[in-house]
Design a protein around this motif. Structure first.
Motif, short mmCIF file in Angstrom:
data_model
loop_
_atom_site.label_atom_id
_atom_site.label_comp_id
_atom_site.label_asym_id
_atom_site.label_seq_id
_atom_site.Cartn_x
_atom_site.Cartn_y
_atom_site.Cartn_z
N ALA A 182 48.37 42.50 37.17
CA ALA A 182 47.69 43.81 37.25
C ALA A 182 46.50 43.86 36.30
O ALA A 182 45.41 44.35 36.67
N ILE A 183 46.67 43.37 35.09
CA ILE A 183 45.58 43.38 34.11
C ILE A 183 44.44 42.47 34.56
O ILE A 183 43.26 42.82 34.41
N TRP A 213 43.58 41.71 37.64
CA TRP A 213 42.84 42.36 38.72
C TRP A 213 41.96 43.49 38.17
O TRP A 213 40.82 43.65 38.59
N TRP A 214 42.50 44.28 37.24
CA TRP A 214 41.73 45.39 36.66
C TRP A 214 40.52 44.89 35.88
O TRP A 214 39.45 45.46 35.95
N ARG A 215 40.67 43.78 35.18
CA ARG A 215 39.61 43.31 34.29
C ARG A 215 38.57 42.47 35.02
O ARG A 215 37.38 42.53 34.70
N TYR A 216 39.00 41.70 36.03
CA TYR A 216 38.08 40.74 36.64
C TYR A 216 37.93 40.91 38.15
O TYR A 216 37.27 40.09 38.80
N GLY A 217 38.51 41.93 38.73
CA GLY A 217 38.30 42.21 40.15
C GLY A 217 38.72 41.07 41.05
O GLY A 217 39.84 40.56 40.96
N ARG A 224 33.45 42.08 38.89
CA ARG A 224 33.21 42.68 37.58
C ARG A 224 32.07 41.97 36.83
O ARG A 224 32.10 41.85 35.61
#
Length: 464
Positions: free
Chosen positions: A280-281, A283-287, A430
């Motif tokens: 999850a992190i 995906w959130w940080r690096y798309g 990102r």
């Protein structure tokens, strides 16, 4: 690379991933056979703390002046043979310190029958005469001459018994013993007497020798052996008498199978929670790049499960699960280094494909150096650590090697396949750059005919 080719690559990798996941967790009967496939995860050998079982520690001492270390090594080998013949193929026997042996038997349920015979060994002795009051006959064969003992059933005579295999020296001694017995004048004298323990009183059994036996083995029955259980008991007693050291119980602990299953369940829960949070992190940080990293982590887990069940000497323990989770973090860390370098390169003005190329190039050595030092650490832990530390070191070593492969090879392949699908929307990965940063054009190779000679740079011939 065209978009069509990139899509084909991702479809192919997705199919491989699905097949890998099914092979890892599913059980099924192999078509056209009676064999059942259990999956990578279900075929992993579990240590004592996860499967339950027995752990004992014995102190060793020699009765003579022989080398203690060599005697312990020989006893260790004989113990492994006993446990393996009993069906405990996952049992581990290891030296502790200078004079102790530790035995771990996963999945052992009836622990009393396994080790009680070790504390009161009964050596098998063979003579040509019966022991009588005040007279001890000469012993020709002792426990040190026996190599292995197996429970055996003679189908021709319908008898349970034990099958003895002699050492090279014992083979010669037994041939000489049977030659002497077979050369006796009467059938009543053509007998080899067997004593289990002290050579006194009535013999445990006897062998009728009509000819010299040179094959290096013999079958013994009778003497109270009338069932597989009694044959097993006699085999254990005979084998215990072949030990090169005297064993004294120091520590005895039993771990229930329920406690082991609970520990395994909690370990799996911890790993799954860590994996979900990391994905999850990422995906959130690096798309999109984060999704590619998560895809490579799936391959990492499949390969980890495969090697854990494929390598014979690996047993999964609670410290081993900790090593897997730590190496999982190292795999994610490698991807983070790569994507941060790509972001820096893109922010400096490079196009996406050039930024990705430079990012991987700049990230290689930091990833390689950090992982190599961890690999060396795991090797040292395995060499110098206890059994629990060894379990951690093995999974850490395996996980670090796989993390390097997934981050430097699989992730690179995924990013290279992704770039043709996204050439105009860097924000999906990102990637951002400040306003006013001029995009760097792709450098064109210098044509040979327009290249300026080095001599002309500082004035060349004009200075003459």
């Amino acid at each position: 690379m065209t978009k069509k080719k990139s899509i084909v690559r991702f479809v192919f990798l997705a199919i491989i991933a699905v097949i890998g996941i099914l092979l890892s967790v599913c059980e099924f009967t192999i078509p056209f056979t009676n064999h059942k496939y259990h999956g990578f995860a279900n075929s992993i050998s579990l240590g004592l703390d996860l499967s339950g079982g027995l752990s004992v520690v014995y102190d060793c001492e020699t009765s003579g002046q022989g080398d203690l270390s060599s005697a312990i090594d020989a006893t260790k080998t004989r113990l492994e043979n006993i446990l393996y013949s009993e069906g405990f193929s996952e049992a581990k026997v290891q030296k502790m310190g200078g004079s102790r042996i530790k035995i771990e038997v996963p999945d052992a349920k009836d622990t009393d029958d396994i080790f009680t015979f070790l504390e009161n060994p009964r050596t098998l002795n063979m003579t040509l005469e019966k022991a009588s009051s005040g007279v001890t006959p000469e012993v020709y064969i002792t426990g040190s001459d026996i190599k292995n003992v197996y429970v055996h059933y003679d189908t021709t005579e319908n008898k349970h018994g034990v099958l003895l295999y002699f050492t090279d020296e014992g083979r010669s001694k037994f041939a000489e013993l049977t030659r002497r017995a077979s050369s006796a004048s009467s059938d009543e004298e053509k007998i080899v007497y067997l004593y289990l323990g002290e050579v006194s009183g009535e013999p445990w059994g006897q062998l009728q020798c009509k000819e010299e036996i040179t094959g290096g083995s013999t079958f013994i029955s009778g003497g109270g052996i009338d069932s597989p259980e009694s044959a097993k008991e006699y085999a254990f007693n005979i084998m215990s008498g072949t030990f090169n050291v005297k064993l004294t119980l120091i520590e005895n602990s039993v771990i229930s199978a329920t406690l082991g299953r609970d520990a395994l369940f909690l370990g799996i829960i911890a790993g799954v929670v860590a994996l979900v949070l990391v994905m999850a992190i990422m995906w959130w940080r690096y798309g999109d790049f984060g999704l590619l990293a998560n895809f490579s982590l799936v391959f990492y887990l499949i390969l980890m499960l495969f090697f854990l069940q494929a390598i014979p000497f690996v047993q999964l323990t609670l410290p081993g699960i900790a090593g897997i989770i730590l190496s999982l973090g190292m795999a994610v860390d490698g991807n983070i280094i790569i994507f941060e370098r790509i972001k820096e390169e893109y922010a400096s003005g490079k196009k996406m494909h050039l930024a990705a190329k430079s990012g991987f190039k700049r990230a290689f050595w930091p990833i390689f150096d950090s992982n190599i030092t961890t690999i060396f650490t795991s090797i040292i832990l395995y060499i110098l650590g206890t059994s629990a530390i060894k379990g951690f070191a093995i999974t850490l070593f395996l996980g670090i090697c796989l993390s390097m492969f997934t981050s430097l090879v699989i992730t690179r392949f995924l990013v290279k396949s992704y770039l043709p699908l996204n050439t105009t929307k860097p924000q999906h990965a990102r990637l951002t750059r400040e306003e006013g940063v001029v995009e760097i054009k792709e450098e064109e190779p210098v044509k040979e005919e327009t290249a300026v000679p080095f001599e002309m740079i500082e004035g060349g011939e004009n200075n003459e």
